[in-house]
Design a protein around this motif. Structure first.
Motif, PDB file in Angstrom:
ATOM      1  N   LEU A   1       0.122  24.889  26.527  1.00 61.34           N
ATOM      2  CA  LEU A   1      -0.130  23.941  25.446  1.00 61.34           C
ATOM      3  C   LEU A   1      -0.686  22.638  25.990  1.00 61.34           C
ATOM      4  CD1 LEU A   1       0.146  23.081  22.452  1.00 61.34           C
ATOM      5  CD2 LEU A   1       2.450  22.282  23.010  1.00 61.34           C
ATOM      6  N   SER A   2      -0.167  22.181  27.121  1.00 56.16           N
ATOM      7  CA  SER A   2      -0.557  20.877  27.659  1.00 56.16           C
ATOM      8  C   SER A   2      -2.019  20.821  28.061  1.00 56.16           C
ATOM      9  CB  SER A   2       0.333  20.506  28.853  1.00 56.16           C
ATOM     10  OG  SER A   2       0.052  21.327  29.972  1.00 56.16           O
ATOM     11  N   ILE A   3      -2.593  21.965  28.467  1.00 57.82           N
ATOM     12  CA  ILE A   3      -3.993  21.952  28.907  1.00 57.82           C
ATOM     13  C   ILE A   3      -4.963  22.338  27.791  1.00 57.82           C
ATOM     14  CG2 ILE A   3      -3.333  22.443  31.288  1.00 57.82           C
ATOM     15  CD1 ILE A   3      -4.348  25.300  30.880  1.00 57.82           C
TER      16      ILE A   3
ATOM     17  N   ILE B   1     -14.292  17.168  38.033  1.00 62.83           N
ATOM     18  CA  ILE B   1     -13.620  16.402  36.983  1.00 62.83           C
ATOM     19  C   ILE B   1     -12.691  17.316  36.179  1.00 62.83           C
ATOM     20  CG2 ILE B   1     -13.981  15.191  34.784  1.00 62.83           C
ATOM     21  CD1 ILE B   1     -16.440  13.902  36.026  1.00 62.83           C
ATOM     22  N   PHE B   2     -13.152  18.527  35.891  1.00 63.08           N
ATOM     23  CA  PHE B   2     -12.335  19.483  35.155  1.00 63.08           C
ATOM     24  C   PHE B   2     -11.044  19.802  35.906  1.00 63.08           C
ATOM     25  CE2 PHE B   2     -11.375  24.054  34.238  1.00 63.08           C
ATOM     26  CZ  PHE B   2     -10.973  23.890  32.916  1.00 63.08           C
ATOM     27  N   ALA B   3     -11.152  20.084  37.213  1.00 62.22           N
ATOM     28  CA  ALA B   3      -9.977  20.420  38.014  1.00 62.22           C
ATOM     29  C   ALA B   3      -8.994  19.254  38.070  1.00 62.22           C
ATOM     30  CB  ALA B   3     -10.406  20.828  39.424  1.00 62.22           C
ATOM     31  N   LEU B   4      -9.505  18.044  38.246  1.00 64.83           N
ATOM     32  CA  LEU B   4      -8.633  16.873  38.321  1.00 64.83           C
ATOM     33  C   LEU B   4      -8.005  16.556  36.968  1.00 64.83           C
ATOM     34  CD1 LEU B   4     -10.722  14.581  40.684  1.00 64.83           C
ATOM     35  CD2 LEU B   4      -8.428  15.478  41.139  1.00 64.83           C
ATOM     36  N   ALA B   5      -8.751  16.782  35.886  1.00 68.54           N
ATOM     37  CA  ALA B   5      -8.189  16.565  34.543  1.00 68.54           C
ATOM     38  C   ALA B   5      -7.053  17.546  34.283  1.00 68.54           C
ATOM     39  CB  ALA B   5      -9.285  16.718  33.488  1.00 68.54           C
ATOM     40  N   LEU B   6      -7.234  18.805  34.685  1.00 69.83           N
ATOM     41  CA  LEU B   6      -6.169  19.795  34.551  1.00 69.83           C
ATOM     42  C   LEU B   6      -4.948  19.399  35.377  1.00 69.83           C
ATOM     43  CD1 LEU B   6      -7.955  23.284  34.671  1.00 69.83           C
ATOM     44  CD2 LEU B   6      -6.917  22.164  32.686  1.00 69.83           C
ATOM     45  N   ALA B   7      -5.180  18.993  36.625  1.00 69.32           N
ATOM     46  CA  ALA B   7      -4.073  18.623  37.509  1.00 69.32           C
ATOM     47  C   ALA B   7      -3.301  17.430  36.942  1.00 69.32           C
ATOM     48  CB  ALA B   7      -4.606  18.298  38.904  1.00 69.32           C
TER      49      ALA B   7
ATOM     50  N   SER C   1     -11.086  13.680  27.749  1.00 71.94           N
ATOM     51  CA  SER C   1     -11.732  14.574  28.713  1.00 71.94           C
ATOM     52  C   SER C   1     -13.223  14.693  28.414  1.00 71.94           C
ATOM     53  CB  SER C   1     -11.066  15.950  28.704  1.00 71.94           C
ATOM     54  OG  SER C   1     -11.140  16.555  27.428  1.00 71.94           O
ATOM     55  N   TYR C   2     -13.582  14.771  27.140  1.00 72.21           N
ATOM     56  CA  TYR C   2     -15.003  14.817  26.767  1.00 72.21           C
ATOM     57  C   TYR C   2     -15.730  13.575  27.282  1.00 72.21           C
ATOM     58  CZ  TYR C   2     -19.081  14.211  23.739  1.00 72.21           C
ATOM     59  OH  TYR C   2     -20.347  13.978  23.270  1.00 72.21           O
TER      60      TYR C   2
END
Length: 300
Positions: free
Chosen positions: A18-20, A40-46, A167-168
């Motif tokens: 849910l969080s991601i 950026i995607f990987a760091l946003a997920l982390a 994130s966008y």
């Protein structure tokens, strides 16, 4: 000393999909606009996963300290409540997780904005610090906002608006009012998960002095509120499609509405709060499925 299994249990891995969801939705819109960046995607997920785990640790700690996690609690036993972890261990777990999450956030902000925009960098730094504070203050401290019925507002803002639109914006540095619609969808559904949790725990929370929105509303109105959250989520996503439709692939997410509608029916028929616990997982995974299908529709 708590072992790895105990820490994993305290992290409550079932809450992570849910969080991601918001990151997946915001990132997929950026992909459709040829603005995606895998780092950026990987760091946003982390960063998002770190915030969720920090929140789970803080909820375990705060509710235990306040005596809310007791024999009246309906949900699964938490780490401190079960005696598998000490308060000191959980406290330091929160500190370490908070530091790691902050470092992820700072790195993400630097790589996204660099020297291009100091202003936006500072705005996102404030949002990051605010998100960390919100993760902790839901149940920890004398002014814990979760005990004053404000949890739903913070969940909507950070899980929905900040996660999706934030994130966008990290990819594009552009303003597009339409993106607020899927952001609202994820926010409404995330608030629905919290509402279900609080509906399940209503009697125990009221007894312990945890005045969630459900405690304030009562059982009947909490159900009405739940219907509103899901219907508002559906409406927001459909409106986004109406304003940004490019092809039939954009509507792939509609398949996720089916299990969510069945979920809504089960909530309508429910008369035993204990039976709401399985619905938490179903709504969380249903939201994740919606995010995945929406993302596929944007990419295809």
């Amino acid at each position: 000393m708590a072992n790895l299994d105990t820490w994993l249990s305290a992290a409550r891995l079932r809450t992570l999909p849910l969080s991601i969801s918001g990151i997946l939705v915001g990132s997929s819109i950026a992909v459709a606009q040829n603005e995606f960046n895998s780092v950026i995607f990987a760091l946003a997920l982390a960063t998002t996963l770190g915030l969720q785990i920090l929140s789970n640790f803080a909820n375990d700690y705060g509710d235990f300290v306040k005596g809310t996690d007791n024999e009246d609690r309906v949900g699964p036993l938490r780490a401190l409540q079960s005696g598998m972890m000490t308060r000191k261990e959980m406290f330091w777990g929160m500190i370490v997780t908070g530091i790691i999450t902050f470092l992820f956030a700072v790195t993400l902000i630097y790589l996204a904005f660099g020297t291009r925009s100091l202003f936006y960098g500072l705005v996102f730094l404030v949002l990051g610090i605010g998100a960390i504070a919100a993760a902790v203050k839901y149940t920890v401290g004398d002014s814990a906002y979760g005990y004053r019925g404000l949890g739903d507002v913070f969940v909507f803002v950070f899980f929905g608006l900040v996660a999706v639109y934030g994130s966008y914006f990290l990819y594009t540095m552009e303003w597009d009012w339409r993106v607020f619609l899927p952001a609202a969808t994820i926010g409404f559904l995330s608030a629905g998960v919290l509402n279900l949790n609080n509906m399940r725990d209503r009697a125990a929370d009221a007894k312990a002095g945890k005045n969630t929105l459900v405690v304030k509303l009562g059982e009947a109105q909490a159900k009405q509120y739940h219907y509103f959250l899901l219907l508002a989520a559906f409406s927001s996503m459909i409106l986004y499609s109406a304003f940004s439709f490019t092809g039939i692939d954009d509507l792939l997410y509609l398949f996720a509405f089916v299990p969510l509608l069945f979920h809504l029916k089960r909530i309508m028929e429910n008369k035993n709060p204990v039976l709401l616990d399985p619905e938490l997982k179903k709504l969380a995974l249903g939201t994740f499925l919606l995010a995945v299908l929406f993302g596929l529709g944007q990419i295809l």
